[in-house]
Enzyme design. Structure first.
Site, short mmCIF file in Angstrom:
data_model
loop_
_atom_site.label_atom_id
_atom_site.label_comp_id
_atom_site.label_asym_id
_atom_site.label_seq_id
_atom_site.Cartn_x
_atom_site.Cartn_y
_atom_site.Cartn_z
N HIS A 1 -14.39 -4.36 4.12
CA HIS A 1 -14.35 -5.83 4.24
C HIS A 1 -13.86 -6.23 5.62
CE1 HIS A 1 -14.38 -7.25 -0.19
NE2 HIS A 1 -15.07 -6.13 -0.05
N TYR B 1 -8.19 -15.56 -2.02
CA TYR B 1 -6.81 -15.89 -2.39
C TYR B 1 -6.75 -17.41 -2.56
CZ TYR B 1 -5.18 -11.22 -0.97
OH TYR B 1 -4.96 -9.87 -0.87
N PRO C 1 2.54 -7.81 -5.14
CA PRO C 1 1.22 -7.33 -4.72
C PRO C 1 0.41 -8.30 -3.86
CG PRO C 1 1.22 -7.84 -7.07
CD PRO C 1 2.62 -8.01 -6.60
N LYS D 1 0.25 -4.30 -0.18
CA LYS D 1 0.91 -3.34 0.70
C LYS D 1 1.47 -2.08 0.02
CE LYS D 1 0.18 -5.19 4.57
NZ LYS D 1 -1.15 -4.76 4.90
N TYR E 1 -2.32 -7.96 7.49
CA TYR E 1 -3.13 -7.62 6.32
C TYR E 1 -3.86 -6.29 6.52
CZ TYR E 1 -5.78 -8.46 2.07
OH TYR E 1 -6.30 -8.35 0.80
P1 RFL Z 1 3.37 5.47 -8.60
O1 RFL Z 1 1.91 5.18 -8.44
O2 RFL Z 1 4.15 4.61 -9.51
O3 RFL Z 1 3.48 6.98 -9.04
C1 RFL Z 1 4.68 7.54 -9.52
C2 RFL Z 1 4.35 8.68 -10.45
O4 RFL Z 1 5.55 9.29 -10.88
C3 RFL Z 1 5.46 9.49 -12.28
N1 RFL Z 1 6.83 9.56 -12.83
C4 RFL Z 1 7.44 10.72 -13.15
N2 RFL Z 1 7.03 11.99 -13.08
C5 RFL Z 1 7.91 12.95 -13.49
N3 RFL Z 1 9.15 12.66 -13.99
C6 RFL Z 1 9.58 11.39 -14.07
N4 RFL Z 1 10.78 11.11 -14.55
C7 RFL Z 1 8.72 10.35 -13.63
N5 RFL Z 1 8.84 9.00 -13.58
C8 RFL Z 1 7.68 8.54 -13.08
C9 RFL Z 1 4.65 8.33 -12.78
O5 RFL Z 1 4.06 8.58 -14.06
C10 RFL Z 1 3.62 8.20 -11.69
O6 RFL Z 1 2.49 9.01 -11.92
O7 RFL Z 1 4.13 5.44 -7.19
P2 RFL Z 1 3.62 5.85 -5.72
O8 RFL Z 1 2.93 7.18 -5.74
O9 RFL Z 1 4.77 5.63 -4.85
O10 RFL Z 1 2.47 4.78 -5.38
C11 RFL Z 1 2.76 3.42 -5.20
C12 RFL Z 1 1.61 2.55 -5.70
O11 RFL Z 1 1.25 2.94 -7.00
C13 RFL Z 1 1.98 1.06 -5.70
O12 RFL Z 1 2.77 0.73 -4.58
C14 RFL Z 1 0.72 0.16 -5.69
O13 RFL Z 1 -0.03 0.31 -6.86
C15 RFL Z 1 1.12 -1.31 -5.52
N6 RFL Z 1 -0.03 -2.21 -5.58
C16 RFL Z 1 -0.87 -2.38 -4.50
N7 RFL Z 1 -0.68 -1.67 -3.38
C17 RFL Z 1 -1.58 -1.78 -2.34
O14 RFL Z 1 -1.37 -1.12 -1.32
N8 RFL Z 1 -2.68 -2.59 -2.40
C18 RFL Z 1 -2.93 -3.34 -3.50
O15 RFL Z 1 -3.97 -4.02 -3.54
C19 RFL Z 1 -2.00 -3.29 -4.59
N9 RFL Z 1 -2.21 -4.01 -5.70
C20 RFL Z 1 -0.31 -2.89 -6.77
C21 RFL Z 1 -1.41 -3.80 -6.78
C22 RFL Z 1 0.44 -2.67 -7.92
C23 RFL Z 1 0.12 -3.35 -9.07
N10 RFL Z 1 0.89 -3.04 -10.21
C24 RFL Z 1 0.34 -2.83 -11.47
C25 RFL Z 1 2.27 -2.65 -10.05
C26 RFL Z 1 -1.73 -4.49 -7.93
C27 RFL Z 1 -0.95 -4.29 -9.06
C28 RFL Z 1 -1.32 -5.11 -10.26
C1 PHB Z 2 -6.73 -5.54 -6.08
O1 PHB Z 2 -7.96 -5.51 -5.86
O2 PHB Z 2 -6.23 -4.94 -7.03
C2 PHB Z 2 -5.86 -6.33 -5.19
C3 PHB Z 2 -6.39 -6.94 -4.07
C4 PHB Z 2 -5.56 -7.68 -3.23
C5 PHB Z 2 -4.22 -7.81 -3.53
C6 PHB Z 2 -3.68 -7.19 -4.65
C7 PHB Z 2 -4.50 -6.45 -5.48
O3 PHB Z 2 -3.44 -8.56 -2.72
#
Ligand code: RFL
Ligand code: PHB
Length: 384
Positions: free
Chosen positions: A72, A196, A288, A292, A380
């Protein structure tokens, strides 16, 4: 059992770390609480910064991302009956983002680790970290894994951060008075770029996963449950918040995933203690809105890989010692950007007419001044 780096958690941080270490000849074992199917299905982020894409491609795990990811060159800001494009190609030439689901990154990394004979263990529920100051080890299921270093990549609710003695970490946090309801729907995106949208009814985001799957988010009350949101209510609310400019129609389809995410910011400093290093959500989370979280996790892992490589190849611990300091600069920039995007676009207290005027004034500024738009664009797509 013995390994060089004991990694807790098989999210993007833990898996990428294990893979990058393997490429440098450093051994690791990854211990994950959930099943492989669970982590591969967990729906989360979707926006990869240029630097994240480059890291994955250089590490040899970017083939499918390059094939299926959606590059994008801009995003749309929609408010007050108007649409404005933030044009990356003009504001930050040569830098862009790629839309590719986090669980696809996770699948690609698991496949690469297993193909290379990597030791990734799923459904390990009772991991504990011991002796963090020297000669650390992990225990689980009656086994003991001695390591030179432990990497806490176990997300916000993991065990590694709480295993640091009380009083060591300084914690900074903010809870927002709303949550996001996120859904996946089998319908072609109604827009080529992410939208957004700020409305008086609350924030909405139109994102996507593929030419046939769209991703949407709605600002909802902090205690909302997905059960209160039947499909018809979701589509009606998305239409009310997105069909606000002439000529835009939101296409609808089958919703096959729904979840509520709290909006919270958190940083624990320093991101290390003794021989334990925290990476990704284990050390910090952002709301989110700025997309980031995953990108920060990847950036931490890049820094940690360099530091571990130097440590294991020369014995020098200088980069390990400065790991937290190196990461926190980027972490705090992303914290600020995420706070700023969140504050700009969400509905806060409905009585706060002054706050609403400030939001609209800033949105007008960001969409009319090239300097202000560049600030948004460069944050961004990710600062170098
Ligand atoms: P994770 O992905 O949470 O992975 C951690 C792993 O550790 C496991 N775990 C354990 N394993 C062993 N023993 C234990 N006691 C444990 N406790 C936990 C878990 O099961 C899991 O598998 O962390 P990590 O690797 O640091 O990754 C971080 C990302 O997942 C997170 O920052 C992003 O998903 C945040 N986020 C977004 N980030 C972006 O860069 N761009 C986005 O567009 C974006 N959108 C989002 C998001 C997060 C969202 N949610 C649901 C929180 C949108 C959403 C809705
Ligand atoms: C997503 O596609 O999951 C998404 C995109 C942009 C954001 C957060 C999540 O700022």
């Amino acid at each position: 059992m013995r390994t060089q780096v004991g990694i807790i958690g098989a999210g993007p941080a833990g898996l990428l770390l294990s893979h990058l270490l393997h490429l440098r000849g450093i051994s690791s074992v990854v211990l994950e609480r959930r099943s492989r199917a669970y982590v591969e299905r967990r729906v989360r982020a979707g926006v990869l910064e240029q630097g994240t894409v480059d890291t994955l491609v250089e590490a040899g795990v970017g083939a499918r991302l390059l094939r299926e990811g959606l590059p994008h060159q801009g995003i749309e800001l929609r408010y007050d009956g108007q649409s404005h494009r933030i044009a990356f190609e003009k504001l930050v030439p040569g830098r862009s983002i790629t839309v590719y689901g986090q669980q696809e990154v996770v699948k690609d990394l698991i496949a690469a680790r297993l193909e290379a004979g990597g030791d990734v263990r799923f459904e390990i529920e009772d991991v504990a970290a011991h002796s963090l100051e020297a000669e650390p080890y992990l225990t689980f299921g009656g086994e003991r894994l001695d390591c030179d270093v432990i990497a806490g990549c176990d997300g916000f609710h993991g065990v590694s951060r709480p295993s640091i003695p009380p009083g060591v970490l300084q914690v900074f946090e903010r809870d927002y008075p709303f949550a996001w309801l996120g859904v996946l729907a089998r319908v072609a995106p109604s827009s080529e770029e992410l939208i957004y949208a700020r409305t008086e009814r609350g924030f909405a985001l139109h994102s996507m996963r593929s030419p046939t799957v769209s991703r949407f988010y709605l600002q909802v009350p902090p205690d909302a449950s997905a059960d209160e949101w039947p499909d018809e209510r979701i589509w009606a609310e998305l239409k009310a918040r997105l069909e606000t400019v002439p000529g835009f129609t939101l296409e609808t389809g089958e919703i096959f995933e729904k979840g509520v995410t709290p909006m919270r910011a958190f940083v624990a400093e320093p991101m290390q203690y003794g021989r334990l290093y925290l990476a990704g959500d284990a050390a910090h989370i952002v709301p989110p809105t700025g997309a980031k979280g995953l990108n920060l996790a990847v950036a931490d892992v890049r820094v940690l890989t360099e530091a571990l490589d130097r440590f294991f190849s020369t014995g020098a611990a200088d980069l390990l010692d400065s790991y937290s300091e190196s990461c926190l600069k980027r972490v705090w920039r992303a914290q600020h950007f995420s706070w700023w995007m969140t504050t700009l676009l969400h509905t806060f207290d409905s009585d706060d007419a002054y706050g609403r005027r400030l939001q609209l004034s800033y949105l007008d500024y960001v969409t009319s001044s090239e300097a202000a738009a560049t600030t948004l664009a460069e944050n961004y797509v990710g600062l170098q």
